[in-house]
Motif scaffolding. Structure first.
Motif, PDB file in Angstrom:
ATOM      1  N   CYS A 144       0.842  -1.204   0.000  1.00  0.00           N
ATOM      2  CA  CYS A 144       0.000   0.000   0.000  1.00  0.00           C
ATOM      3  C   CYS A 144       0.877   1.255   0.000  1.00  0.00           C
ATOM      4  O   CYS A 144       1.900   1.292   0.692  1.00  0.00           O
ATOM      5  N   ASN A 146      -0.584   4.316   0.586  1.00  0.00           N
ATOM      6  CA  ASN A 146      -1.421   5.411   1.088  1.00  0.00           C
ATOM      7  C   ASN A 146      -1.023   5.994   2.442  1.00  0.00           C
ATOM      8  O   ASN A 146      -1.317   7.140   2.729  1.00  0.00           O
ATOM      9  N   PHE A 147      -0.394   5.224   3.257  1.00  0.00           N
ATOM     10  CA  PHE A 147       0.071   5.706   4.562  1.00  0.00           C
ATOM     11  C   PHE A 147      -0.997   6.456   5.347  1.00  0.00           C
ATOM     12  O   PHE A 147      -0.795   7.594   5.771  1.00  0.00           O
ATOM     13  N   CYS A 148      -2.143   5.837   5.540  1.00  0.00           N
ATOM     14  CA  CYS A 148      -3.120   6.385   6.479  1.00  0.00           C
ATOM     15  C   CYS A 148      -2.381   6.448   7.827  1.00  0.00           C
ATOM     16  O   CYS A 148      -1.635   5.528   8.164  1.00  0.00           O
ATOM     17  N   TYR A 150      -2.892   5.968  10.859  1.00  0.00           N
ATOM     18  CA  TYR A 150      -3.058   4.981  11.933  1.00  0.00           C
ATOM     19  C   TYR A 150      -2.603   3.578  11.540  1.00  0.00           C
ATOM     20  O   TYR A 150      -2.632   2.663  12.351  1.00  0.00           O
ATOM     21  N   CYS A 151      -2.208   3.384  10.283  1.00  0.00           N
ATOM     22  CA  CYS A 151      -2.101   2.024   9.732  1.00  0.00           C
ATOM     23  C   CYS A 151      -0.657   1.566   9.543  1.00  0.00           C
ATOM     24  O   CYS A 151       0.181   2.301   9.006  1.00  0.00           O
ATOM     25  N   VAL A 153       0.128  -1.192   7.773  1.00  0.00           N
ATOM     26  CA  VAL A 153       0.251  -2.077   6.601  1.00  0.00           C
ATOM     27  C   VAL A 153       1.348  -1.630   5.623  1.00  0.00           C
ATOM     28  O   VAL A 153       2.140  -2.455   5.165  1.00  0.00           O
ATOM     29  N   PRO A 154       1.451  -0.330   5.267  1.00  0.00           N
ATOM     30  CA  PRO A 154       2.501   0.046   4.309  1.00  0.00           C
ATOM     31  C   PRO A 154       3.910  -0.295   4.806  1.00  0.00           C
ATOM     32  O   PRO A 154       4.805  -0.560   4.001  1.00  0.00           O
ATOM     33  N   GLN A 188      -4.762  -4.517  -0.993  1.00  0.00           N
ATOM     34  CA  GLN A 188      -5.022  -3.516   0.049  1.00  0.00           C
ATOM     35  C   GLN A 188      -5.902  -2.415  -0.518  1.00  0.00           C
ATOM     36  O   GLN A 188      -6.713  -1.836   0.162  1.00  0.00           O
ATOM     37  N   HIS A 222     -10.536   1.898  -1.800  1.00  0.00           N
ATOM     38  CA  HIS A 222     -10.306   3.154  -1.069  1.00  0.00           C
ATOM     39  C   HIS A 222     -11.193   4.237  -1.683  1.00  0.00           C
ATOM     40  O   HIS A 222     -11.191   4.404  -2.906  1.00  0.00           O
ATOM     41  N   ARG A 261      -6.640  10.476   5.055  1.00  0.00           N
ATOM     42  CA  ARG A 261      -7.487   9.664   4.175  1.00  0.00           C
ATOM     43  C   ARG A 261      -7.730  10.320   2.804  1.00  0.00           C
ATOM     44  O   ARG A 261      -8.226   9.686   1.881  1.00  0.00           O
TER      45      ARG A 261
HETATM   46 FE1  SF4 Z   1      -3.288   1.381   3.009  1.00  0.00          FE
HETATM   47 FE2  SF4 Z   1      -5.727   0.663   3.893  1.00  0.00          FE
HETATM   48 FE3  SF4 Z   1      -3.696   0.930   5.614  1.00  0.00          FE
HETATM   49 FE4  SF4 Z   1      -4.749   3.104   4.479  1.00  0.00          FE
HETATM   50  S1  SF4 Z   1      -5.804   1.676   5.880  1.00  0.00           S
HETATM   51  S2  SF4 Z   1      -2.550   2.643   4.695  1.00  0.00           S
HETATM   52  S3  SF4 Z   1      -5.285   2.306   2.442  1.00  0.00           S
HETATM   53  S4  SF4 Z   1      -3.853  -0.582   3.947  1.00  0.00           S
END
Ligand code: SF4
Length: 428
Positions: A144, A146-148, A150-151, A153-154, A188, A222, A261
């Motif tokens: 991903c 996007n680097f939200c 709070y997340c 995942v990236p 993602q 997204h 977001r």
């Molecule tokens: Fe990526 Fe989804 Fe995490 Fe946002 S919430 S950084 S879109 S995986």
């Protein structure tokens, strides 16, 4: 050599685990009866919530007591987290980031020198060992950008990489040839798919054009990438189910900005109106589901009220509500976690109560209608159950004596009872 995989978290982790299982079996491994009898135990971890993280710690501790000879492998979201590595120091044998899955045998060979052959391949190309015979998760990419705020995942999965369209279409074609009824395209952020000249709407058209009576689902999208062109294509693709999962995360613009977001609450609501309008010709109304976080830093009563208002206006069919907890290494983890847990719980309950009302009101439109249901199994009372194209859970009444051969089939059910999150009916 035997293996066992414990999956925590989302469908991406399920799909990754299916590929790992096939990879190991094609190299002579067999599935152990349980984790305490396996030579290699892989834990596909999730870092989205603290409770998911704690589950991984608990599993490792138990394994260390009950299966001392096992090689313990951590993959998924926690596999690159320095704090997790410190906490489990000396207890985990192999830390395996998802994109390095094809190096597993090499690493097992290092930790158990006499046991493994090396066969390095790109993990997304590995033909998976599907857990189901009728639903298949097909990853179209990983990572991903996007680097939200709070997340994690990236950081855990790295930047976006996508598979060539030809490879994805070939995999789906093969699955349909083997009788699969439901194909879930996974990434993602499926909407930002791009490979050569093929973008996501084009990929969707290609998969939808494959012959056969099958259902197509997407996970996840997204809102910032849900373009008008994509909504038009979705409406045209008849195999695509009438279910859109679009994570809103908050109904307040200030919080959305702090979450990075890149859309506003008004833009999100506008998308829902467009999706409902574009798919209005379908036989059932499109179901809208979402993810939302309560108690994000800076979410006061006023900001939460905006989320409540959005929920009232959109009338979701289902929402996955999470209480905010800081994830290691993210931008938000440096913000003050200023909403007390008790308040987060209250907000979670308030949204849940509202959701029950909107979900029940939406489900009333199913009463006395006949809908297609993909039967998935039996519940603890022996009744068959499944789900509709709109992702509604359905129990088939008086089905104890109906044979298991209907499991994995799409059948017609007339709905005669509706509840907030479940329907019930009889076979037509
Ligand atoms: Fe990526 Fe989804 Fe995490 Fe946002 S919430 S950084 S879109 S995986």
């Amino acid at each position: 050599m035997t293996y066992y995989i414990i999956v925590i978290g989302c469908q991406m982790n399920v799909a990754d685990s299916e590929r790992l299982a096939a990879y190991l079996e094609s190299n002579g491994y067999t599935l152990a009866l349980d984790e305490n009898k396996a030579d290699v135990v892989i834990i596909t971890t999730c870092g989205v919530k603290q409770s998911a993280e704690d589950r991984a710690y608990g599993i490792v501790n138990q394994l260390k007591k009950k299966n001392k000879k096992a090689t313990i492998v951590i993959t998924g979201c926690l596999s690159e987290r320095p704090d997790v590595k410190r906490r489990l120091k000396g207890q985990v044998d192999i830390w395996l980031p998802t994109i390095q899955m094809e190096t597993l045998l090499e690493q097992i060979k290092k930790s158990r020198p006499s046991d493994a052959k090396i066969d390095p391949r790109n993990y997304l190309k590995i033909a998976p060992k599907y857990q189901s015979t009728f639903t298949a998760y097909v990853p179209i990419g990983n990572g991903c950008n996007n680097f939200c705020s709070y997340c994690a995942v990236p950081y855990a999965r790295g930047r976006e990489v996508y598979r060539p369209a030809g490879e994805i279409v070939k995999e789906v074609k093969d699955l349909l040839g083997r009788g699969f009824k439901e194909i879930v395209l996974l990434a993602q952020n499926v909407n930002s798919y791009k490979s050569g000249t093929v973008d996501f709407p084009k990929l969707l058209e290609k998969v939808n054009a494959l012959p056969g009576n099958f259902w197509l689902r997407l996970f996840s999208s997204h809102p910032k990438d849900m373009s008008g062109a994509l909504i038009k294509t979705m409406a045209k693709c008849d195999k695509l189910c009438e279910h859109v999962h679009l994570a809103v995360q908050s109904g307040d613009d200030k919080i959305l900005q702090a979450m990075n977001r890149k859309y506003t609450s008004a833009h999100f609501q506008d998308l829902i109106v467009k999706i409902r309008k574009a798919m209005a010709k379908r036989s059932v109304p499109v179901a809208i589901t979402t993810d939302v976080i309560v108690g994000f830093p800076g979410e006061g009563k006023k900001e939460f009220k905006n989320t409540l208002k959005l929920f009232k206006d959109v009338k979701f069919d289902l929402a996955y509500v999470s209480k905010y907890s800081p994830r290691f290494g993210t931008v938000a983890s440096k913000m003050k976690d200023d909403v007390p847990l008790v308040e987060k719980k209250l907000r979670e309950q308030e949204l849940g109560a509202l959701l029950k009302k909107t979900a029940l009101a939406n489900n009333k439109s199913y009463l006395h209608k006949t809908v297609d249901v993909l039967l998935e199994g039996r519940n603890r009372h022996g009744q068959l159950y499944g789900k509709t194209r709109t992702y509604k859970f359905v129990t088939l009444e008086d089905s104890k004596k109906i044979g298991d051969d209907l499991i994995g089939q799409i059948v017609k059910i007339k709905i005669n009872q509706v509840r907030e999150f479940a329907l019930e009916g009889k076979l037509v």
